[in-house]
Scaffold this active site. Sequence first.
Site, PDB file in Angstrom:
ATOM      1  N   THR A 195      -8.862   0.974   8.051  1.00  0.00           N
ATOM      2  CA  THR A 195      -7.985   1.211   6.992  1.00  0.00           C
ATOM      3  C   THR A 195      -8.344   1.052   5.334  1.00  0.00           C
ATOM      4  O   THR A 195      -7.671   1.571   4.590  1.00  0.00           O
ATOM      5  CB  THR A 195      -6.634   0.433   7.451  1.00  0.00           C
ATOM      6  OG1 THR A 195      -6.277   0.537   8.808  1.00  0.00           O
ATOM      7  CG2 THR A 195      -5.339   0.654   6.378  1.00  0.00           C
ATOM      8  N   ALA A 202      -4.329   2.312  -2.179  1.00  0.00           N
ATOM      9  CA  ALA A 202      -4.882   1.544  -3.167  1.00  0.00           C
ATOM     10  C   ALA A 202      -3.792   0.803  -4.058  1.00  0.00           C
ATOM     11  O   ALA A 202      -3.915   0.385  -5.378  1.00  0.00           O
ATOM     12  CB  ALA A 202      -5.902   2.002  -3.998  1.00  0.00           C
ATOM     13  N   ILE A 203      -2.367   0.816  -3.547  1.00  0.00           N
ATOM     14  CA  ILE A 203      -1.400   0.195  -4.641  1.00  0.00           C
ATOM     15  C   ILE A 203      -1.344  -1.280  -4.456  1.00  0.00           C
ATOM     16  O   ILE A 203      -1.238  -1.660  -3.184  1.00  0.00           O
ATOM     17  CB  ILE A 203       0.086   0.991  -4.406  1.00  0.00           C
ATOM     18  CG1 ILE A 203      -0.036   2.561  -4.164  1.00  0.00           C
ATOM     19  CG2 ILE A 203       1.064   0.248  -5.188  1.00  0.00           C
ATOM     20  CD1 ILE A 203      -0.346   3.069  -5.423  1.00  0.00           C
ATOM     21  N   HIS A 237       1.171  -3.911  -4.461  1.00  0.00           N
ATOM     22  CA  HIS A 237       2.696  -3.620  -4.303  1.00  0.00           C
ATOM     23  C   HIS A 237       3.348  -4.858  -5.208  1.00  0.00           C
ATOM     24  O   HIS A 237       2.721  -5.994  -5.104  1.00  0.00           O
ATOM     25  CB  HIS A 237       3.292  -3.481  -2.745  1.00  0.00           C
ATOM     26  CG  HIS A 237       3.247  -2.255  -2.249  1.00  0.00           C
ATOM     27  ND1 HIS A 237       3.669  -1.095  -2.477  1.00  0.00           N
ATOM     28  CD2 HIS A 237       1.894  -1.826  -1.725  1.00  0.00           C
ATOM     29  CE1 HIS A 237       3.431  -0.204  -1.905  1.00  0.00           C
ATOM     30  NE2 HIS A 237       2.198  -0.525  -1.314  1.00  0.00           N
ATOM     31  N   ILE A 289      -0.762  -5.407  10.226  1.00  0.00           N
ATOM     32  CA  ILE A 289      -0.749  -5.520   9.030  1.00  0.00           C
ATOM     33  C   ILE A 289      -1.019  -4.216   8.198  1.00  0.00           C
ATOM     34  O   ILE A 289      -1.975  -3.629   7.947  1.00  0.00           O
ATOM     35  CB  ILE A 289      -2.121  -6.255   8.499  1.00  0.00           C
ATOM     36  CG1 ILE A 289      -2.133  -7.552   9.260  1.00  0.00           C
ATOM     37  CG2 ILE A 289      -2.006  -6.860   6.989  1.00  0.00           C
ATOM     38  CD1 ILE A 289      -1.410  -8.441   9.150  1.00  0.00           C
ATOM     39  N   GLU A 290       0.132  -3.718   8.042  1.00  0.00           N
ATOM     40  CA  GLU A 290       0.388  -2.402   7.265  1.00  0.00           C
ATOM     41  C   GLU A 290       0.683  -2.489   5.793  1.00  0.00           C
ATOM     42  O   GLU A 290       0.382  -3.828   5.215  1.00  0.00           O
ATOM     43  CB  GLU A 290       1.298  -1.430   7.962  1.00  0.00           C
ATOM     44  CG  GLU A 290       3.008  -2.129   7.901  1.00  0.00           C
ATOM     45  CD  GLU A 290       3.788  -1.248   8.796  1.00  0.00           C
ATOM     46  OE1 GLU A 290       3.550   0.078   8.479  1.00  0.00           O
ATOM     47  OE2 GLU A 290       4.622  -1.663   9.214  1.00  0.00           O
ATOM     48  N   SER A 291       1.023  -1.505   5.102  1.00  0.00           N
ATOM     49  CA  SER A 291       1.637  -1.768   3.599  1.00  0.00           C
ATOM     50  C   SER A 291       2.525  -2.753   3.586  1.00  0.00           C
ATOM     51  O   SER A 291       3.374  -2.727   4.718  1.00  0.00           O
ATOM     52  CB  SER A 291       2.223  -0.317   3.129  1.00  0.00           C
ATOM     53  OG  SER A 291       2.425  -0.766   1.858  1.00  0.00           O
ATOM     54  N   CYS A 303     -22.610  13.915 -11.705  1.00  0.00           N
ATOM     55  CA  CYS A 303     -21.194  13.899 -11.996  1.00  0.00           C
ATOM     56  C   CYS A 303     -20.840  12.415 -12.340  1.00  0.00           C
ATOM     57  O   CYS A 303     -19.882  12.432 -13.226  1.00  0.00           O
ATOM     58  CB  CYS A 303     -20.446  14.600 -10.855  1.00  0.00           C
ATOM     59  SG  CYS A 303     -20.898  16.117 -10.335  1.00  0.00           S
ATOM     60  N   CYS A 341     -19.273  17.890  -7.925  1.00  0.00           N
ATOM     61  CA  CYS A 341     -20.214  18.749  -6.946  1.00  0.00           C
ATOM     62  C   CYS A 341     -20.218  18.039  -5.509  1.00  0.00           C
ATOM     63  O   CYS A 341     -20.693  18.650  -4.506  1.00  0.00           O
ATOM     64  CB  CYS A 341     -21.664  18.788  -7.436  1.00  0.00           C
ATOM     65  SG  CYS A 341     -22.787  17.365  -7.103  1.00  0.00           S
TER      66      CYS A 341
END
Lengths: 424, 125, 505
Positions: C53, C59-60, C62, C355-357, C422, C457
């Site tokens: 995960t 990537a917030i 909270h 363990i989620e958001s 790049c 690219c």
Amino acid sequence: MIEKYCDVAVIGSGPAGLAAAIAAKKAGAQDVIIIERDTELGGILLQCIHNGFGIEIFEEDLTGPEYANRFIVQAKDAGVKDLLDTMVLDLTPRREIYAFNKRDGMIKLDTGAVVLTMGCRERPSGALAIPGYRPAGIYTAGTAQRLVNIEGYMPGERFVILGSGDIGMIMARRLTFEGAKVERMIEILPYISGLKRNYVQCLLDYDIPLQLKHTVIDIKGRDRVEAVVSAQVDENWKPIPGTEDTIPCDTLLLSVGLIPENELSKKAGVELDPLTGGPYVDDTMQTNVPGIFAAGNVVHVYDVVDWVTKAGFVAGQHSGKYAIQHKKESERKLRVIAGNNVHHVLPQFLDPQNLEKEPQELQLRVKWPVEDRVWVKVEVDGKLIKQQVEKYVRPSEMIKVILSPEVHKKAVGGRELLIKVEER
Amino acid sequence: MVKEKTKLICIDCPVGCEINVTYDGETVLEVDGNKCKKGINYAETEIVDPKRMIVTTVRVVKGLHTLVPVRSTEAIPKNKIFKVLDKLCKIELDAPVEIHQVVLSNAAGTGVDIIASRSLPAMME
Amino acid sequence: MNKIKEKYKEVKGKYDVIIIGAGLVGSIIARWLSKYNLNILLIDKEPDVGTGTSKANTAIIHAGYDSPFGTLRGKLVVDGNRMFYQMCEELDVAYKTCGTYVVALTDEDIKTLEKLMENGRKKGVPGLEIISGEEMRHREPYINPDVKGALYAPTGGIGDPFMLTVAAAENAVMNGTKLLLETKALDFVVEPFSLHKKKVSGVVTNHGTFLADVTIASAGLYCDELMEKLDIKYDFYVRARKGEYYVFDKAKKLQVKTVLFPCPTPVTKGVLVTITIHGNMILGPTAKEIKDKEDTSVTPEGLEELYKGAKRLVPKLELTDVIRTFAGLRAGGFLHDFIIEAPPKYWGFINLAGIESPGMASSPAIAEYVVNLVQEQGLELKKKNNWNPIRKSRPDFSELSLEEQGWLIEKNPLYGRIVCRCETVTEGEIVAEIHAPVPAHTYDAIKRRTWLGTGRCQGSFDTPRVIEILSRELGIPPTDVIKESKGSYFLTRPTKEVPKGELND
């Protein structure tokens, strides 16, 4: 930091860069330096080991490395200097170049003129939004070409190629030569996007099936590609349900178009034409930033290398003149506009005074193919100044229109030059 | 006389003219659709004895790269291509290699030589 | 009993604590525990840390206003957010404190905002404020002109979950933690302990058995498989929830500056429009529960949903500058709360599940919580006096001044050779990552650390060069270089092996 001055700096040593450097020297520039990020001069030509280069300029059928070599020798003889294995980090509107390499560290280069010849890059897979996994085994055709021809490794054994660009077709043959199997080439358009002769000598010769009006709708395999799923598309390019076909393979090659490489141009404030993806240029190949010129695939993607070289000569010659004379920009320029069935046209600006002195060439690509005679018409503010017949027009083949000095009178004082392709 | 007609795409230059060929056995009777003379030559060879240029690579020992690109000096018969490729796979050159150095002469009895299409300096240590 | 003896036979080591799973949470727990006089082992089944995960999410960071009051999740996110930025400073990991917005498009939505704000204030989330539609349009010019208002959370932001995982694992390693990759927990060593309890005294892996006083399972999506081995059940089940994303070119003109949430629904926070720490705009995630925990495939339906969802927030959005799509998986628990506990029927075992958001923002608070649980399991924790909280990141060439770049090349000429055009990534940076305390031995591991191959690219230019460098630095043939997992090889063989083909006459 090393600080240097040169009259003309050329960024990139492909065919456009080599030609520009040679021409700048001939035009009288003293110090001409080519900056190349690879360890050798020649650019992408070095990995294009197939023949078919140089028919217009040399009337010979050369391979990429041979073609590059001709100009490398000329450049060296002319006294062009080079900075190899060197990456340009920044280019300012005042034509200062910041570059670096292992040997010298950071380098600042003040220049009298700059020629941008960075070429183009391949459209990547991410941009296509193909659903499915992101396993190993998805390459652009050019990356595969480098692996096979320079590094000496095979990127896979069973291939499906999406897109029918020239590099894709050339690689189909190349991979077959190295003992791999090319299962299929898939093209979303109703016609191939590369040259017809490559279709004959790269696909037909080796029984490689070509599927037009198809696309890849899924990629199978978690670690490595195991299969791709193709499907037919309707006129809106949407997959038609029920036409799905799973093709077992270990590699998907993408040959879905080239994009001019202009990150550096943008840093210098060079304006880009959304139609070409390259800088707006005038008939001297100068961009909107005084003293910064551009030529070759960085301006718009060509199909024949000789034309790239010729564009390099034009840019190089004028950059040389600019560097030694600081030639003033002429005031009155015609804006060149793409009309009916013209995708884009180059140059985007034309100086009628230059047209008075010598013939000027317009280069255009059509939007859709017409396999019949067509008129190519040139108008200035609505008045026809030239028309020519083409036996056929195809998006894969660039068309040239030469404006002779005689039409100068009709063009002078005009504001807009329109070029269009009409069926007869 | 049995006249046969076929369509070919000329591969002599990037234009790729679509040409119509009328022929009888190995005799080409009529060619049209070609924009230049090359088209006629192409049609005649393609009907009788199709030929192709061969471009590939050959291994190099201690060179700047591990491979050098090679080509045939002229087109060779199509049916000899894989024979020539087989031979070329077994060749190993010593660096440095000079441009146009002969890599394989009279490849697979075709009378055509295979030559290097670039110079390759020895590896820098 | 014989089985246990069998397991002891192959004992490869004895530790105070074993942590299973080197994801973001596992690595941060390791770092927190490394403050104490403990012998710690951190294991992960993959060739790199953070490949579950942690590597593919929104990537917030909270702020914590939405997780319900009274839940463990609701508490840890607020505490975690407070500790988060200092942790990033210590570990030299990038973050943006740009704040987050929940965007209301209808009057009904405004009511939801008010509820969210009240929930947040109750939990002590600082600085919450409902701003007007006009103010929102001013702050984000591309926002839907119909915007009625927005809940602004100034403590919210954007983090770099993957680099945080690497940095935390590195800091743990610097402070004595042993890290073993490609080491999969297959079973536990369980012994009799008391009348009502058994003791978990170690882990059986594909590389032998490791014993420990305390075993911590932080296995993310795979926590249920480990729980099954110990016959631990909760009134919830763990499912993989797939989130798909669009990534845009950095050079894109139409660009948001912050984190924009739509008004939430009971199932999900909805499709966000946000930026990454690297400045790319991203859309995502979708939220689909799936059975297969490795199914990171992108679907046409998912992409369609993203586009439609994101268009509600930013109507001018077009997909022309998309450079990549990807899917990530997170553990979706049914209870919608974190489970962090020492299950009562065992001694010496701590379990983390669901363990989620907002797992990332909560992570430092989770780690502190776990430290207390470890103590309760009988380990005496003494702070080391030589613990070093500071981990420095390796030079990022593209972020340096011209002068600094010059010095770096002078010191090490490998920094003078570009590998990714790049993103301006040099050979020096790649070699440094290959030999770092948490080594990057695959293409994707290098990509995640240097951001190489993520530009326009998409790796076309750098791939052959990275294969060459990995092969040289690891002393393996190029054909053994892999992209991510075992079997994700790039090359099949050298060219010039005799072709077998027949020509069509």
